[in-house]
Write a protein that holds these residues in place. Structure first.
Motif, PDB file in Angstrom:
ATOM      1  N   GLY A 130       0.739  -1.274  -0.205  1.00 37.82           N
ATOM      2  CA  GLY A 130       0.124   0.061  -0.114  1.00 37.82           C
ATOM      3  C   GLY A 130       0.770   1.141   0.007  1.00 37.82           C
ATOM      4  O   GLY A 130       2.229   1.048   0.326  1.00 37.82           O
ATOM      5  N   VAL A 131       0.149   2.293  -0.449  1.00 44.74           N
ATOM      6  CA  VAL A 131       1.110   3.843  -0.419  1.00 44.74           C
ATOM      7  C   VAL A 131       0.154   4.677   0.200  1.00 44.74           C
ATOM      8  O   VAL A 131      -0.886   4.930  -0.029  1.00 44.74           O
ATOM      9  CB  VAL A 131       0.932   4.159  -1.948  1.00 44.74           C
ATOM     10  CG1 VAL A 131       1.822   5.336  -2.200  1.00 44.74           C
ATOM     11  CG2 VAL A 131       2.030   2.918  -2.743  1.00 44.74           C
ATOM     12  N   VAL A 132       1.028   5.749   0.917  1.00 40.83           N
ATOM     13  CA  VAL A 132       0.564   6.941   1.381  1.00 40.83           C
ATOM     14  C   VAL A 132       1.064   7.905   0.309  1.00 40.83           C
ATOM     15  O   VAL A 132       2.544   8.176   0.338  1.00 40.83           O
ATOM     16  CB  VAL A 132       0.971   7.271   2.825  1.00 40.83           C
ATOM     17  CG1 VAL A 132       0.159   8.674   3.363  1.00 40.83           C
ATOM     18  CG2 VAL A 132       0.146   6.172   3.827  1.00 40.83           C
ATOM     19  N   LEU A 133       0.131   8.824  -0.138  1.00 42.31           N
ATOM     20  CA  LEU A 133       0.816   9.986  -0.756  1.00 42.31           C
ATOM     21  C   LEU A 133       0.678  11.374   0.009  1.00 42.31           C
ATOM     22  O   LEU A 133      -0.398  11.925   0.292  1.00 42.31           O
ATOM     23  CB  LEU A 133      -0.142   9.951  -2.204  1.00 42.31           C
ATOM     24  CG  LEU A 133       0.215   9.027  -3.052  1.00 42.31           C
ATOM     25  CD1 LEU A 133      -0.890   9.245  -4.440  1.00 42.31           C
ATOM     26  CD2 LEU A 133       1.432   8.752  -3.616  1.00 42.31           C
ATOM     27  N   THR A 152      -4.452   3.029  -1.582  1.00 42.58           N
ATOM     28  CA  THR A 152      -3.791   4.249  -1.508  1.00 42.58           C
ATOM     29  C   THR A 152      -4.473   5.243  -0.304  1.00 42.58           C
ATOM     30  O   THR A 152      -5.595   5.156  -0.425  1.00 42.58           O
ATOM     31  CB  THR A 152      -3.777   4.833  -2.768  1.00 42.58           C
ATOM     32  OG1 THR A 152      -3.024   3.897  -3.694  1.00 42.58           O
ATOM     33  CG2 THR A 152      -3.038   6.077  -2.940  1.00 42.58           C
ATOM     34  N   VAL A 153      -3.937   5.932   0.154  1.00 44.77           N
ATOM     35  CA  VAL A 153      -4.300   6.782   1.072  1.00 44.77           C
ATOM     36  C   VAL A 153      -3.560   8.268   0.756  1.00 44.77           C
ATOM     37  O   VAL A 153      -2.535   8.350   0.485  1.00 44.77           O
ATOM     38  CB  VAL A 153      -3.902   6.685   2.598  1.00 44.77           C
ATOM     39  CG1 VAL A 153      -4.539   7.718   3.554  1.00 44.77           C
ATOM     40  CG2 VAL A 153      -4.860   5.498   2.972  1.00 44.77           C
ATOM     41  N   ASP A 161     -13.252   9.480  -4.107  1.00 42.13           N
ATOM     42  CA  ASP A 161     -13.143   8.142  -4.092  1.00 42.13           C
ATOM     43  C   ASP A 161     -12.016   7.500  -3.648  1.00 42.13           C
ATOM     44  O   ASP A 161     -11.813   6.278  -3.934  1.00 42.13           O
ATOM     45  CB  ASP A 161     -13.353   7.816  -5.555  1.00 42.13           C
ATOM     46  CG  ASP A 161     -12.376   8.766  -6.463  1.00 42.13           C
ATOM     47  OD1 ASP A 161     -11.802   9.500  -5.967  1.00 42.13           O
ATOM     48  OD2 ASP A 161     -12.339   8.100  -7.576  1.00 42.13           O
ATOM     49  N   ILE A 162     -11.023   8.171  -3.054  1.00 41.24           N
ATOM     50  CA  ILE A 162      -9.746   7.576  -2.297  1.00 41.24           C
ATOM     51  C   ILE A 162      -9.701   8.042  -0.947  1.00 41.24           C
ATOM     52  O   ILE A 162     -10.011   9.319  -0.465  1.00 41.24           O
ATOM     53  CB  ILE A 162      -8.461   8.099  -3.163  1.00 41.24           C
ATOM     54  CG1 ILE A 162      -8.601   8.130  -4.579  1.00 41.24           C
ATOM     55  CG2 ILE A 162      -7.323   7.487  -2.291  1.00 41.24           C
ATOM     56  CD1 ILE A 162      -8.462   6.497  -4.920  1.00 41.24           C
ATOM     57  N   ALA A 163      -9.308   7.152   0.055  1.00 47.13           N
ATOM     58  CA  ALA A 163      -9.246   7.604   1.348  1.00 47.13           C
ATOM     59  C   ALA A 163      -8.245   8.662   1.462  1.00 47.13           C
ATOM     60  O   ALA A 163      -7.243   8.658   1.097  1.00 47.13           O
ATOM     61  CB  ALA A 163      -8.684   6.347   2.150  1.00 47.13           C
ATOM     62  N   SER A 164      -8.871   9.630   2.216  1.00 49.28           N
ATOM     63  CA  SER A 164      -8.060  11.069   2.577  1.00 49.28           C
ATOM     64  C   SER A 164      -8.013  11.570   3.817  1.00 49.28           C
ATOM     65  O   SER A 164      -8.796  11.200   4.709  1.00 49.28           O
ATOM     66  CB  SER A 164      -8.766  12.188   1.602  1.00 49.28           C
ATOM     67  OG  SER A 164      -8.941  11.701   0.427  1.00 49.28           O
ATOM     68  N   VAL A 165      -7.074  12.094   4.224  1.00 52.29           N
ATOM     69  CA  VAL A 165      -6.596  12.551   5.583  1.00 52.29           C
ATOM     70  C   VAL A 165      -5.989  14.038   5.599  1.00 52.29           C
ATOM     71  O   VAL A 165      -5.076  14.333   4.546  1.00 52.29           O
ATOM     72  CB  VAL A 165      -5.713  11.776   6.452  1.00 52.29           C
ATOM     73  CG1 VAL A 165      -5.228  12.265   7.930  1.00 52.29           C
ATOM     74  CG2 VAL A 165      -6.103  10.219   6.425  1.00 52.29           C
ATOM     75  N   ALA A 166      -6.749  14.837   6.218  1.00 53.08           N
ATOM     76  CA  ALA A 166      -6.126  16.166   6.052  1.00 53.08           C
ATOM     77  C   ALA A 166      -6.264  17.012   7.428  1.00 53.08           C
ATOM     78  O   ALA A 166      -7.091  16.720   8.149  1.00 53.08           O
ATOM     79  CB  ALA A 166      -7.153  17.022   4.923  1.00 53.08           C
ATOM     80  N   THR A 167      -5.582  18.181   7.631  1.00 53.49           N
ATOM     81  CA  THR A 167      -5.731  19.057   8.474  1.00 53.49           C
ATOM     82  C   THR A 167      -7.142  19.893   8.247  1.00 53.49           C
ATOM     83  O   THR A 167      -7.514  20.076   6.940  1.00 53.49           O
ATOM     84  CB  THR A 167      -4.643  20.077   8.964  1.00 53.49           C
ATOM     85  OG1 THR A 167      -3.401  19.210   8.989  1.00 53.49           O
ATOM     86  CG2 THR A 167      -4.879  20.761  10.053  1.00 53.49           C
ATOM     87  N   VAL A 303      -2.508   8.313  11.483  1.00 54.51           N
ATOM     88  CA  VAL A 303      -3.932   7.909  10.944  1.00 54.51           C
ATOM     89  C   VAL A 303      -3.845   7.495   9.744  1.00 54.51           C
ATOM     90  O   VAL A 303      -4.616   6.566   9.218  1.00 54.51           O
ATOM     91  CB  VAL A 303      -4.654   9.270  11.027  1.00 54.51           C
ATOM     92  CG1 VAL A 303      -6.040   8.975  10.569  1.00 54.51           C
ATOM     93  CG2 VAL A 303      -4.896   9.604  12.456  1.00 54.51           C
ATOM     94  N   ALA A 304      -3.003   8.005   8.587  1.00 55.38           N
ATOM     95  CA  ALA A 304      -3.008   7.870   7.143  1.00 55.38           C
ATOM     96  C   ALA A 304      -2.430   6.358   7.042  1.00 55.38           C
ATOM     97  O   ALA A 304      -3.136   5.611   6.349  1.00 55.38           O
ATOM     98  CB  ALA A 304      -1.832   8.577   6.387  1.00 55.38           C
ATOM     99  N   VAL A 305      -1.293   5.812   7.753  1.00 55.33           N
ATOM    100  CA  VAL A 305      -0.959   4.645   7.924  1.00 55.33           C
ATOM    101  C   VAL A 305      -1.972   3.588   8.448  1.00 55.33           C
ATOM    102  O   VAL A 305      -2.188   2.392   7.960  1.00 55.33           O
ATOM    103  CB  VAL A 305       0.259   4.387   8.370  1.00 55.33           C
ATOM    104  CG1 VAL A 305       0.707   2.900   8.687  1.00 55.33           C
ATOM    105  CG2 VAL A 305       1.505   5.068   7.687  1.00 55.33           C
ATOM    106  N   GLN A 306      -2.624   4.037   9.460  1.00 56.96           N
ATOM    107  CA  GLN A 306      -3.776   3.027  10.044  1.00 56.96           C
ATOM    108  C   GLN A 306      -5.119   2.831   9.249  1.00 56.96           C
ATOM    109  O   GLN A 306      -5.511   1.768   9.199  1.00 56.96           O
ATOM    110  CB  GLN A 306      -4.089   3.598  11.506  1.00 56.96           C
ATOM    111  CG  GLN A 306      -5.025   2.783  12.294  1.00 56.96           C
ATOM    112  CD  GLN A 306      -4.261   1.419  12.578  1.00 56.96           C
ATOM    113  OE1 GLN A 306      -3.258   1.531  13.110  1.00 56.96           O
ATOM    114  NE2 GLN A 306      -4.876   0.519  12.063  1.00 56.96           N
TER     115      GLN A 306
END
Length: 365
Positions: A130-133, A152-153, A161-167, A303-306
């Motif tokens: 898997g990949v975190v961008l 992918t995150v 449509d892609i898992a996303s994490v943001a401030t 959180v992104a990796v989890q």
């Protein structure tokens, strides 16, 4: 004349599975099973094979062994610029979470280049699960192509449509604008970062909306490189059209800009108040210490990796806004850290270049 002994160490070929099989008197397939499926080999035989392999210096190749199944226990994180302190804590949070789950995290630095990011993805995708961008500069369509190959995150970006994490950029920007407004500033200049940055667009939009609601004026200059060198360039542009308050795309840009302004004799915060973004390591080392919108950097990486690990386990936890609707973005809280780089507005101050802090409203840029 005595010949000096050679200091070169003769390297022996690495032993192969066939060498171990020959020494143990078994078939190569038996050696393979002794390492990959020990339960299918007599315990005494398996132990003898492992001992012979250890004596010979044989090591299994976990990547090659995993290629048929794709289970490499490797994850990748692609970062825009590993020298940017923004990534220090972020990477630590990502690495800690991956390690606790039994994974190794590969880090690729693409130096703010879309082309380098694509090349890095092409190389790591066959090897990782898997990949975190992180702060990707690629287009949404390019990211979707990668996501079809591996889970992918995306980090500091929102996709439907892609898992996303943001401030929570909007809330953080609102707090910064409120702070400057309370200090008497009637107009704020946004010092923009890269056009390809999703966060850059969101921060500018949030600043405009907050200024509109609070009756303040907003303008934008740039784009600039998100580095101290970019900040020095921004200082030159700002002196041509002064402002009593600026909010920079990130802390490095803000710190570089403060250095540039101070070299011209412009005082901070007496002549201009400066706010950064992210609260990187070193934001409180500069003079004056930088007021900034703090992002939970270690938590962002963790959180992104989890989320990526949950996806790999078949238990994705990013909910949709509605059944069949777009994915929600996991928003992490931002907070304003007030330091010495912001102060009361004083529009009567003369800048050294002879221009008073005058504000031209070009909010439609």
């Amino acid at each position: 004349m005595t010949e000096e002994p050679s200091t070169d160490v003769e390297r022996k070929p690495r032993p192969t599975i066939y060498d171990v099989a020959k020494a143990a008197g078994v078939a190569p397939s038996t050696v393979s099973r002794a390492f990959s499926r020990p339960g299918r080999v007599n315990a005494e035989t398996a132990e003898r094979i492992r001992q012979i392999a250890a004596d010979m210096g044989y090591r299994t190749n976990p990547l090659a062994r995993a290629l048929p199944t794709g289970k490499t226990s490797l994850l990748a994180i692609i970062v825009a610029d590993v020298t940017n302190p923004f990534f220090f804590e972020l990477l630590r949070g990502a690495e800690d979470t991956a390690t606790k789950a039994g994974y190794t995290l590969l880090v690729a630095d693409v130096q703010e280049s879309v082309e380098a990011e694509r090349r890095a993805l092409d190389r790591v995708l066959p090897m990782v699960e898997g990949v975190v961008l992180a702060t990707s500069r690629m287009s949404d369509s390019s990211i979707r192509v990668a996501a079809k190959q591996r889970p992918t995150v995306v980090l500091n970006r929102s996709m439907s449509d892609i898992a996303s994490v943001a401030t929570d950029n909007a809330r953080g920007m609102r707090r910064a604008v409120e702070h400057l407004g309370a200090l008497g500033h009637t107009g704020i200049t946004y010092v923009a970062g890269p056009d390809a940055s999703w966060a850059n667009g969101i921060r500018w939009q949030a600043l405009r909306e907050a200024c509109h609601e609070l009756g303040l004026r907003a303008r934008r200059i740039g784009p600039f490189s998100p580095t101290q060198a970019g900040g020095l360039s921004a200082a030159g542009e700002l002196t041509a059209s002064p402002s009593t308050a600026v909010i920079a795309y990130n802390d490095l840009l803000a710190i570089g800009m403060m250095r540039g302004l101070q070299s011209l004799g412009i005082r901070i915060p007496e002549d201009v108040s400066v706010v950064g973004f992210d609260n990187i390591f070193g934001a409180d080392f500069c003079t004056p210490q930088l007021t900034t919108v703090a992002a939970p950097l270690r938590q962002l990486g963790a959180v992104a990796v989890q989320i990526l690990l949950d996806d790999l386990r078949g238990t994705p936890r990013i909910p949709r806004t509605s059944p069949g609707g777009p994915l929600k973005t996991a928003l992490l809280p931002a907070r304003l850290v007030t330091r010495a780089s912001t102060g009361p507005a004083n529009p009567t101050n003369d800048w050294p270049n002879g221009g008073r802090p005058a504000f031209t409203d070009d909010g439609d840029r």
